[in-house]
Design an enzyme around this catalytic site. Structure first.
Site, short mmCIF file in Angstrom:
data_model
loop_
_atom_site.label_atom_id
_atom_site.label_comp_id
_atom_site.label_asym_id
_atom_site.label_seq_id
_atom_site.Cartn_x
_atom_site.Cartn_y
_atom_site.Cartn_z
N GLU A 156 2.56 20.74 34.79
CA GLU A 156 3.61 21.53 34.36
C GLU A 156 4.71 21.04 35.13
OE1 GLU A 156 4.30 24.14 32.35
OE2 GLU A 156 2.28 24.91 31.53
N HIS A 170 1.91 18.92 25.26
CA HIS A 170 1.44 20.07 24.70
C HIS A 170 1.77 20.24 23.29
CE1 HIS A 170 1.00 24.79 25.75
NE2 HIS A 170 -0.22 24.10 24.79
N ASP A 205 6.60 21.52 24.01
CA ASP A 205 6.84 20.65 25.13
C ASP A 205 5.99 19.70 25.61
OD1 ASP A 205 4.76 23.08 25.15
OD2 ASP A 205 4.62 22.66 27.35
#
Length: 311
Positions: free
Chosen positions: A144, A182, A192
């Site tokens: 992330e 993703h 994303d």
């Protein structure tokens, strides 16, 4: 004696300060306990035989093989957090009710938080598909990037990401084409990392594939190629120089039979919702015109070049 008491107070104070300096001390303890529970499960391979309770016909005695190792991740899935700060994301990933996690979180300043051992299954991919793989959580590492979803990624952040990717690729021998986003695995749900993400730069370092811009520039659509011949043209090789033959008779042509749906599927996209698959492809490889579920001729040429790389 007083000196010993004073020393004890100092040690206690140091311990208190040390614990207080990390706001995640409590969740870290939970992590360690859960890890130990999993480790205990992993040591079990064949229970003691109990004819009264066992439904399986176990052998007379337990036998553990000597030939095994840990399963390894084979994909890396990159996300943006869509939150306002790395602190907010760290808090989210340490709340049990959130039911979401990632192996790595990288701040805008380039700080790397390795939140989950690479061999554990993170909860970052959700419902998704890449090729025939419908459980990416079980075979991937989730990373992330601290980003609200629309802003640029910082240089420090990308540099740290590159460092992490280098280690992962070497350690687990992850193929270049298995570094994905993703939105690639969940095109109808996720967007994303956003269109500012430098996929081309990553591909140049071996993390993901990218199209060959020079080759794409040479490509012609089927109708472009055949439309160039003059009406009534008949090939007479002795009348034409080699450059003419190279230009007109041996070009790189996207055939009329090219199936963009099949090409997207071969790359890895779930094409059950073709419009979403096209948008996700554009988000990754075109990085503009993402709301349009149609491919222009130039975009089709990019897809054709990539399709051949993924074959």
């Amino acid at each position: 004696m007083n000196r010993l008491v004073y020393l004890a107070y100092i040690i206690l104070a140091v311990l208190v300060v040390s614990c207080a300096s990390n706001p995640y001390s409590k969740t870290n303890r939970y992590y360690k306990k859960r890890s130990k529970d999993f480790a205990k499960e992993l040591t079990e391979f064949s229970p003691k035989k109990d004819k009264k309770t066992d439904s399986l016909n176990y052998g007379e005695y337990a036998v553990g093989t000597t030939n095994f190792n840990l399963r390894k991740p084979n994909y890396v899935v990159i996300h943006h957090t869509a939150q306002d700060s790395v602190e907010q994301t760290l808090k989210t990933f340490t709340l049990p009710r959130a039911q979401v996690s990632a192996h790595y979180v990288i701040s805008r300043e380039g700080d790397i938080y390795h939140m989950l051992n690479d061999y554990f299954r993170g909860w970052h991919g959700g419902v998704g598909m890449w090729g025939n793989n419908t459980d990416l959580n079980s075979s991937s590492i989730g990373i992330e990037l601290d980003n609200n979803g629309s802003e640029e990624f910082t240089e420090a952040q990308i540099n740290s990401l590159m460092d992490v990717l280098e280690q992962l690729k070497k350690k687990y021998n992850i193929p270049a084409k298995n570094f994905i986003g993703h939105s690639d695995i969940a095109p109808s749900r996720k967007v994303d990392p956003n269109a500012n993400f430098p996929w081309k730069r990553l591909a140049e370092e071996g993390y993901g594939l990218w199209y060959d811009e020079a080759e794409v520039a040479k490509l012609k659509m089927d109708h472009e190629f055949y439309g160039q011949f003059p009406e009534g043209f008949e090939l007479q090789p002795d009348r034409y120089a080699l450059p003419f033959l190279e230009k007109y008779m041996f070009p790189q042509v996207v055939p009329a039979s090219f199936d963009h749906c099949m090409a997207l599927k071969i790359i890895g996209y779930d094409v059950s919702d073709l419009d979403s698959a096209i948008k996700a492809f554009k988000l990754h490889f075109i990085q503009e015109d993402m709301d349009n579920p149609y491919l222009s001729e130039d975009q089709t040429k990019v897809l054709y070049d990539l399709y051949q790389k993924y074959l």
